[in-house]
Design a protein around this motif. Structure first.
Motif, PDB file in Angstrom:
ATOM      1  N   GLY A   9       0.774  -1.232   0.000  1.00  0.00           N
ATOM      2  CA  GLY A   9       0.000   0.000   0.000  1.00  0.00           C
ATOM      3  C   GLY A   9       0.802   1.278   0.000  1.00  0.00           C
ATOM      4  N   THR A  10       2.127   1.181   0.091  1.00  0.00           N
ATOM      5  CA  THR A  10       2.956   2.382   0.121  1.00  0.00           C
ATOM      6  C   THR A  10       3.878   2.417  -1.091  1.00  0.00           C
ATOM      7  OG1 THR A  10       2.948   2.325   2.535  1.00  0.00           O
ATOM      8  CG2 THR A  10       4.634   3.698   1.501  1.00  0.00           C
ATOM      9  N   GLU A  11       3.822   3.503  -1.842  1.00  0.00           N
ATOM     10  CA  GLU A  11       4.704   3.620  -3.004  1.00  0.00           C
ATOM     11  C   GLU A  11       6.133   3.856  -2.546  1.00  0.00           C
ATOM     12  OE1 GLU A  11       3.387   5.695  -6.771  1.00  0.00           O
ATOM     13  OE2 GLU A  11       5.033   7.027  -6.175  1.00  0.00           O
ATOM     14  N   GLN A  12       7.046   3.075  -3.092  1.00  0.00           N
ATOM     15  CA  GLN A  12       8.445   3.166  -2.685  1.00  0.00           C
ATOM     16  C   GLN A  12       9.333   3.229  -3.921  1.00  0.00           C
ATOM     17  OE1 GLN A  12       9.614   0.031  -0.016  1.00  0.00           O
ATOM     18  NE2 GLN A  12       7.683   0.050   1.095  1.00  0.00           N
ATOM     19  N   ARG A  13      10.453   3.949  -3.780  1.00  0.00           N
ATOM     20  CA  ARG A  13      11.450   3.973  -4.856  1.00  0.00           C
ATOM     21  C   ARG A  13      12.699   3.264  -4.351  1.00  0.00           C
ATOM     22  NH1 ARG A  13       9.287   9.000  -5.698  1.00  0.00           N
ATOM     23  NH2 ARG A  13       8.216   9.129  -7.703  1.00  0.00           N
ATOM     24  N   HIS A  14      13.283   2.455  -5.196  1.00  0.00           N
ATOM     25  CA  HIS A  14      14.499   1.741  -4.816  1.00  0.00           C
ATOM     26  C   HIS A  14      15.470   1.735  -5.978  1.00  0.00           C
ATOM     27  CE1 HIS A  14      12.986   0.026  -1.013  1.00  0.00           C
ATOM     28  NE2 HIS A  14      11.821  -0.046  -1.629  1.00  0.00           N
ATOM     29  N   ASP A  15      16.761   1.830  -5.646  1.00  0.00           N
ATOM     30  CA  ASP A  15      17.809   1.619  -6.643  1.00  0.00           C
ATOM     31  C   ASP A  15      18.169   0.147  -6.626  1.00  0.00           C
ATOM     32  OD1 ASP A  15      18.267   4.200  -7.711  1.00  0.00           O
ATOM     33  OD2 ASP A  15      19.125   4.772  -5.771  1.00  0.00           O
ATOM     34  N   VAL A  16      18.055  -0.494  -7.741  1.00  0.00           N
ATOM     35  CA  VAL A  16      18.343  -1.926  -7.816  1.00  0.00           C
ATOM     36  C   VAL A  16      19.261  -2.201  -9.000  1.00  0.00           C
ATOM     37  CG1 VAL A  16      16.133  -2.591  -6.799  1.00  0.00           C
ATOM     38  CG2 VAL A  16      16.323  -2.421  -9.289  1.00  0.00           C
ATOM     39  N   GLU A  17      19.930  -3.343  -8.921  1.00  0.00           N
ATOM     40  CA  GLU A  17      20.683  -3.810 -10.089  1.00  0.00           C
ATOM     41  C   GLU A  17      19.712  -4.509 -11.033  1.00  0.00           C
ATOM     42  OE1 GLU A  17      24.293  -5.954  -9.278  1.00  0.00           O
ATOM     43  OE2 GLU A  17      24.430  -5.023  -7.293  1.00  0.00           O
ATOM     44  N   ASP A  18      20.125  -4.591 -12.283  1.00  0.00           N
ATOM     45  CA  ASP A  18      19.250  -5.248 -13.266  1.00  0.00           C
ATOM     46  C   ASP A  18      18.905  -6.666 -12.843  1.00  0.00           C
ATOM     47  OD1 ASP A  18      19.582  -2.960 -14.662  1.00  0.00           O
ATOM     48  OD2 ASP A  18      20.803  -3.813 -16.278  1.00  0.00           O
ATOM     49  N   ARG A  19      19.859  -7.322 -12.154  1.00  0.00           N
ATOM     50  CA  ARG A  19      19.668  -8.745 -11.821  1.00  0.00           C
ATOM     51  C   ARG A  19      19.013  -8.953 -10.454  1.00  0.00           C
ATOM     52  NH1 ARG A  19      24.640 -10.614  -8.797  1.00  0.00           N
ATOM     53  NH2 ARG A  19      25.501  -8.656  -8.085  1.00  0.00           N
ATOM     54  N   THR A  20      18.684  -7.872  -9.734  1.00  0.00           N
ATOM     55  CA  THR A  20      18.103  -8.028  -8.392  1.00  0.00           C
ATOM     56  C   THR A  20      16.755  -8.729  -8.469  1.00  0.00           C
ATOM     57  OG1 THR A  20      19.184  -6.007  -7.631  1.00  0.00           O
ATOM     58  CG2 THR A  20      17.319  -6.803  -6.322  1.00  0.00           C
TER      59      THR A  20
END
Ligand code: FES
Ligand code: FES
Length: 155
Positions: A9-20
């Motif tokens: 229910g909460t919008e979140q932004r994350h930095d991820v690797e392509d393979r995460t």
């Protein structure tokens, strides 16, 4: 890359690797350790979550694929007034032993009951075929699903 995912229910932004993998994002970045990793090879269902309401094995989904989508983990089932009816049915019918498979079983059951609100025992077993319980407590798990199907608000 940056992804934007609505998690419980909460919008979140994350930095991820392509393979995460989604399961790793949920556990390691979000601290949502109710999503378990059992096999990491799409066999056991311990990592099951809901993606836009449909159950998926989060070890087979890249975090990038969840960009723009909604994820529900077991932590997000409680709507603030206690356990979800499916969780309550598992509790009352002893649908768990060690509990390792339980979050995945519960989420797969929620998805199953949304698609088929009144499953037969056979349909419940088929619907959960992708989720393994290493304690082999299948009888009570299926009874829990059938009990939940009779409970108000289980879908
Ligand atoms: Fe994903 Fe087993 S950890 S299916
Ligand atoms: Fe132990 Fe299912 S309750 S793995």
């Amino acid at each position: 890359m940056q992804v934007t995912i609505t998690i419980n229910g909460t919008e979140q932004r994350h930095d991820v690797e392509d393979r995460t993998l989604l399961v790793h994002l949920l556990r390691e970045d979000c601290g949502l350790t109710g999503t378990n990793t059992g096999c990491d090879t799409s066999s056991c269902g311990a990592c099951t979550v809901l993606l836009d309401g449909e159950s998926v094995k989060s070890c087979t989904v890249l975090a990038a694929q969840a960009d723009g989508h909604e994820i529900t983990t077991v932590e997000g089932l409680d709507s603030g007034d206690g356990l979800h009816p499916v969780q309550r049915a598992f509790q009352e019918r002893h649908g768990l032993q060690c509990g390792f498979c339980t979050p995945g079983m519960v989420l797969a059951s929620v998805s199953l009951l949304r698609e088929n609100p009144a499953p037969t025992e056979h349909e419940a077993r088929e619907g959960l075929a992708g989720n393994l319980c290493r304690c082999t407590g299948y009888q009570n798990i299926v009874e829990s699903v059938l009990a939940a199907s009779r409970a108000e608000g289980a879908r």
